[in-house]
Write a protein that holds these residues in place. Structure first.
Motif, PDB file in Angstrom:
ATOM      1  N   TYR A  92     -69.022  95.763  42.230  1.00  0.00           N
ATOM      2  CA  TYR A  92     -68.053  95.543  43.361  1.00  0.00           C
ATOM      3  C   TYR A  92     -66.046  95.694  42.624  1.00  0.00           C
ATOM      4  CZ  TYR A  92     -66.060  91.796  41.438  1.00  0.00           C
ATOM      5  OH  TYR A  92     -65.297  90.043  40.612  1.00  0.00           O
ATOM      6  N   GLN A  93     -65.742  95.920  41.855  1.00  0.00           N
ATOM      7  CA  GLN A  93     -64.995  96.435  40.910  1.00  0.00           C
ATOM      8  C   GLN A  93     -64.328  97.976  42.226  1.00  0.00           C
ATOM      9  OE1 GLN A  93     -63.296  94.813  37.642  1.00  0.00           O
ATOM     10  NE2 GLN A  93     -64.460  92.616  38.628  1.00  0.00           N
ATOM     11  N   LEU A  94     -65.067  98.786  41.030  1.00  0.00           N
ATOM     12  CA  LEU A  94     -65.162 100.061  41.524  1.00  0.00           C
ATOM     13  C   LEU A  94     -65.388 100.934  42.857  1.00  0.00           C
ATOM     14  CD1 LEU A  94     -67.952 101.726  39.202  1.00  0.00           C
ATOM     15  CD2 LEU A  94     -65.301 101.793  38.503  1.00  0.00           C
ATOM     16  N   LEU A  95     -66.724  99.807  43.862  1.00  0.00           N
ATOM     17  CA  LEU A  95     -66.513  99.894  45.081  1.00  0.00           C
ATOM     18  C   LEU A  95     -65.715  99.374  46.192  1.00  0.00           C
ATOM     19  CD1 LEU A  95     -70.153 100.809  45.007  1.00  0.00           C
ATOM     20  CD2 LEU A  95     -68.067 103.037  45.023  1.00  0.00           C
ATOM     21  N   GLU A  96     -65.145  98.345  46.062  1.00  0.00           N
ATOM     22  CA  GLU A  96     -64.460  97.566  47.424  1.00  0.00           C
ATOM     23  C   GLU A  96     -63.576  98.204  48.097  1.00  0.00           C
ATOM     24  OE1 GLU A  96     -65.232  93.063  46.606  1.00  0.00           O
ATOM     25  OE2 GLU A  96     -63.529  93.453  47.583  1.00  0.00           O
ATOM     26  N   SER A  97     -62.632  98.595  47.126  1.00  0.00           N
ATOM     27  CA  SER A  97     -61.147  99.485  47.789  1.00  0.00           C
ATOM     28  C   SER A  97     -61.857 100.817  48.007  1.00  0.00           C
ATOM     29  CB  SER A  97     -60.151  99.820  46.918  1.00  0.00           C
ATOM     30  OG  SER A  97     -60.763 101.425  45.776  1.00  0.00           O
ATOM     31  N   ASP A  98     -62.974 101.021  48.727  1.00  0.00           N
ATOM     32  CA  ASP A  98     -63.810 102.298  49.316  1.00  0.00           C
ATOM     33  C   ASP A  98     -62.298 103.193  49.029  1.00  0.00           C
ATOM     34  OD1 ASP A  98     -65.487 102.728  50.941  1.00  0.00           O
ATOM     35  OD2 ASP A  98     -64.145 103.163  52.854  1.00  0.00           O
ATOM     36  N   PRO A  99     -62.659 104.316  48.059  1.00  0.00           N
ATOM     37  CA  PRO A  99     -62.650 105.150  47.388  1.00  0.00           C
ATOM     38  C   PRO A  99     -64.060 106.170  47.882  1.00  0.00           C
ATOM     39  CG  PRO A  99     -63.939 104.753  45.454  1.00  0.00           C
ATOM     40  CD  PRO A  99     -63.798 102.940  46.602  1.00  0.00           C
ATOM     41  N   VAL A 100     -63.420 107.580  48.552  1.00  0.00           N
ATOM     42  CA  VAL A 100     -64.114 108.550  48.859  1.00  0.00           C
ATOM     43  C   VAL A 100     -65.141 108.973  47.247  1.00  0.00           C
ATOM     44  CG1 VAL A 100     -63.477 111.128  48.948  1.00  0.00           C
ATOM     45  CG2 VAL A 100     -62.219 109.844  49.951  1.00  0.00           C
ATOM     46  N   LEU A 101     -66.566 109.116  47.960  1.00  0.00           N
ATOM     47  CA  LEU A 101     -67.450 109.095  46.531  1.00  0.00           C
ATOM     48  C   LEU A 101     -68.342 110.565  47.152  1.00  0.00           C
ATOM     49  CD1 LEU A 101     -69.204 105.718  47.787  1.00  0.00           C
ATOM     50  CD2 LEU A 101     -67.739 106.027  45.744  1.00  0.00           C
ATOM     51  N   LEU A 102     -68.903 110.434  46.033  1.00  0.00           N
ATOM     52  CA  LEU A 102     -69.153 112.333  45.974  1.00  0.00           C
ATOM     53  C   LEU A 102     -70.698 111.426  45.822  1.00  0.00           C
ATOM     54  CD1 LEU A 102     -68.023 114.521  43.668  1.00  0.00           C
ATOM     55  CD2 LEU A 102     -67.772 114.319  46.065  1.00  0.00           C
ATOM     56  N   VAL A 103     -71.833 112.224  47.227  1.00  0.00           N
ATOM     57  CA  VAL A 103     -72.918 111.580  46.631  1.00  0.00           C
ATOM     58  C   VAL A 103     -74.311 112.733  46.316  1.00  0.00           C
ATOM     59  CG1 VAL A 103     -74.633 110.499  47.867  1.00  0.00           C
ATOM     60  CG2 VAL A 103     -72.875 110.139  48.932  1.00  0.00           C
ATOM     61  N   MET A 104     -74.705 112.276  44.795  1.00  0.00           N
ATOM     62  CA  MET A 104     -75.659 112.949  44.912  1.00  0.00           C
ATOM     63  C   MET A 104     -77.211 113.007  44.946  1.00  0.00           C
ATOM     64  SD  MET A 104     -73.083 113.950  43.396  1.00  0.00           S
ATOM     65  CE  MET A 104     -73.315 112.383  42.199  1.00  0.00           C
ATOM     66  N   ALA A 105     -78.315 114.200  45.779  1.00  0.00           N
ATOM     67  CA  ALA A 105     -79.295 114.375  45.847  1.00  0.00           C
ATOM     68  C   ALA A 105     -80.095 114.721  45.005  1.00  0.00           C
ATOM     69  CB  ALA A 105     -80.171 113.743  47.393  1.00  0.00           C
ATOM     70  N   SER A 106     -81.943 115.090  44.619  1.00  0.00           N
ATOM     71  CA  SER A 106     -82.441 115.801  43.836  1.00  0.00           C
ATOM     72  C   SER A 106     -83.617 116.150  45.286  1.00  0.00           C
ATOM     73  CB  SER A 106     -82.543 115.430  42.909  1.00  0.00           C
ATOM     74  OG  SER A 106     -82.723 116.539  42.298  1.00  0.00           O
ATOM     75  N   HIS A 107     -83.578 117.379  45.636  1.00  0.00           N
ATOM     76  CA  HIS A 107     -84.957 117.511  46.507  1.00  0.00           C
ATOM     77  C   HIS A 107     -85.228 118.572  46.566  1.00  0.00           C
ATOM     78  CE1 HIS A 107     -87.368 116.837  49.680  1.00  0.00           C
ATOM     79  NE2 HIS A 107     -87.411 117.217  50.310  1.00  0.00           N
ATOM     80  N   LYS A 108     -86.678 118.635  46.075  1.00  0.00           N
ATOM     81  CA  LYS A 108     -87.796 119.842  46.158  1.00  0.00           C
ATOM     82  C   LYS A 108     -87.195 120.991  44.282  1.00  0.00           C
ATOM     83  CE  LYS A 108     -89.165 120.719  50.799  1.00  0.00           C
ATOM     84  NZ  LYS A 108     -89.076 121.375  51.974  1.00  0.00           N
ATOM     85  N   GLY A 109     -86.787 120.063  43.931  1.00  0.00           N
ATOM     86  CA  GLY A 109     -85.819 120.687  42.163  1.00  0.00           C
ATOM     87  C   GLY A 109     -84.366 121.365  42.694  1.00  0.00           C
ATOM     88  N   LYS A 110     -84.074 120.683  43.684  1.00  0.00           N
ATOM     89  CA  LYS A 110     -82.550 121.593  44.039  1.00  0.00           C
ATOM     90  C   LYS A 110     -81.383 120.174  44.433  1.00  0.00           C
ATOM     91  CE  LYS A 110     -80.610 124.294  47.739  1.00  0.00           C
ATOM     92  NZ  LYS A 110     -80.279 124.717  48.513  1.00  0.00           N
ATOM     93  N   HIS A 111     -80.630 119.959  43.221  1.00  0.00           N
ATOM     94  CA  HIS A 111     -79.189 119.189  42.921  1.00  0.00           C
ATOM     95  C   HIS A 111     -78.708 119.500  44.379  1.00  0.00           C
ATOM     96  CE1 HIS A 111     -81.345 117.755  39.824  1.00  0.00           C
ATOM     97  NE2 HIS A 111     -80.173 118.245  38.440  1.00  0.00           N
ATOM     98  N   ASN A 112     -78.231 118.698  44.850  1.00  0.00           N
ATOM     99  CA  ASN A 112     -77.324 119.284  46.305  1.00  0.00           C
ATOM    100  C   ASN A 112     -75.816 117.534  46.137  1.00  0.00           C
ATOM    101  OD1 ASN A 112     -75.595 119.824  48.685  1.00  0.00           O
ATOM    102  ND2 ASN A 112     -76.403 118.490  49.559  1.00  0.00           N
ATOM    103  N   ILE A 113     -74.726 117.637  46.530  1.00  0.00           N
ATOM    104  CA  ILE A 113     -74.006 117.406  46.749  1.00  0.00           C
ATOM    105  C   ILE A 113     -73.319 116.335  47.974  1.00  0.00           C
ATOM    106  CG2 ILE A 113     -71.596 115.957  45.193  1.00  0.00           C
ATOM    107  CD1 ILE A 113     -72.097 118.494  43.704  1.00  0.00           C
ATOM    108  N   ASP A 134     -82.109 113.970  54.847  1.00  0.00           N
ATOM    109  CA  ASP A 134     -83.709 114.371  54.540  1.00  0.00           C
ATOM    110  C   ASP A 134     -84.132 113.885  52.788  1.00  0.00           C
ATOM    111  OD1 ASP A 134     -84.622 114.899  56.898  1.00  0.00           O
ATOM    112  OD2 ASP A 134     -84.185 116.458  56.710  1.00  0.00           O
ATOM    113  N   ALA A 135     -83.323 114.301  52.460  1.00  0.00           N
ATOM    114  CA  ALA A 135     -83.533 114.651  50.360  1.00  0.00           C
ATOM    115  C   ALA A 135     -83.855 113.125  49.822  1.00  0.00           C
ATOM    116  CB  ALA A 135     -82.471 115.036  49.864  1.00  0.00           C
TER     117      ALA A 135
END
Lengths: 178, 178
Positions: free
Chosen positions: A12-33, A61-62
């Motif tokens: 929570y100490q990392l997230l509580e101030s609500d920094p911009v995040l990158l979200v990675m998902a992996s689907h059908k062998g492909k990484h995305n951000i 969808d991923a």
């Protein structure tokens, strides 16, 4: 750049101030951000994070299908990359390649960590009951990592419409809010 | 200090960076205030805000029963008040009196605005389906106000355990994220 294990009870100490995040998902062998600002802590331990990921995002969808992702926290030094990632679609672009970011294998999910980010959180989707109505996912953080070489990283905070606030000074006051 | 009407379509610009908020509720003829960091935008227009309000808070029952509240955004000049408000309970203290804050009548809800805050958002609770499990409320902003006299207010951002980040510089980059 090498990532070191970080206590789940302190996520929570990392997230509580609500920094911009990158979200990675992996689907059908492909990484995305993708880039994410609409998120909130929902529980301390096990750490739960709620986030809104629009159905227009390639990652929607991923996330829906694999029920896994990684949240990474970029410091302000990665501002251009974070904004660039938010301005193009994973359906057309390999964003790791385009933005010269290094994918590291995660320990519990198929989606990768980003070596250049100062924190990485491996997550699984634990509640999708508000997904259809609000594009809202509840994530549980399974494993947290930080880059100990990045001291006092300055986070980025989106204020809408391309305006970003860079984290300023910190102050400490007696608090029972934790 | 006088509050001026603010466009609902721009409310996300006030909240997206996740400043510390004050939440006012009014129940049984009594106004109360609490401090809130766990919130996120969920929709642009009509603006929806998701927030986690623990059942241990005096405001939880007021929100659950009246289905109304006001969210106020204090600038960093109100840091001591914001932290103090988070460290005592409305069951024992009249926080408007204790922290010398001025309650102004709202236009659409019974809970009051705070004159000293640079923005005030009148809200109603529109979804409580995740209230029991996560203490999570979905609010719709009905009316927004700002104090035009407060130019470029610096927001407060809780990093947990009494550590607060004060908003630093802003930068503008081309973004399609809005």
């Amino acid at each position: 750049m090498p990532q070191k294990s970080f206590s789940l009870s302190r996520v929570y100490q990392l997230l509580e101030s609500d920094p911009v995040l990158l979200v990675m998902a992996s689907h059908k062998g492909k990484h995305n951000i993708m880039t994410l600002s609409w998120h909130t802590m929902m529980e301390f331990v096990s750490p739960l994070v709620g986030c809104v990921i629009s159905g227009r995002n390639y990652n929607f969808d991923a996330l829906r299908l694999t029920k896994e992702c990684v949240l990474s926290i970029p410091s302000a030094e990665l501002t251009k990359q974070a904004v660039g990632i938010g301005n193009c679609s994973g359906s057309k672009v390999d964003k790791f390649k385009k933005f010269k970011l290094t994918a590291l294998p995660a320990s519990q999910v198929a989606a990768p960590l980003i070596a250049e980010c100062y924190a990485n959180l491996e997550c699984r989707v634990v509640d999708t009951r508000m997904m259809n109505r609000y594009n809202f996912f509840v994530l549980e953080v399974l494993k947290a990592w930080i880059d100990p070489a990045q001291k006092n990283p300055r986070t980025l905070h989106h204020q809408g419409n391309g305006v970003f606030m860079v984290a300023g000074d910190t102050i400490k006051l007696p608090s029972k809010m934790a």
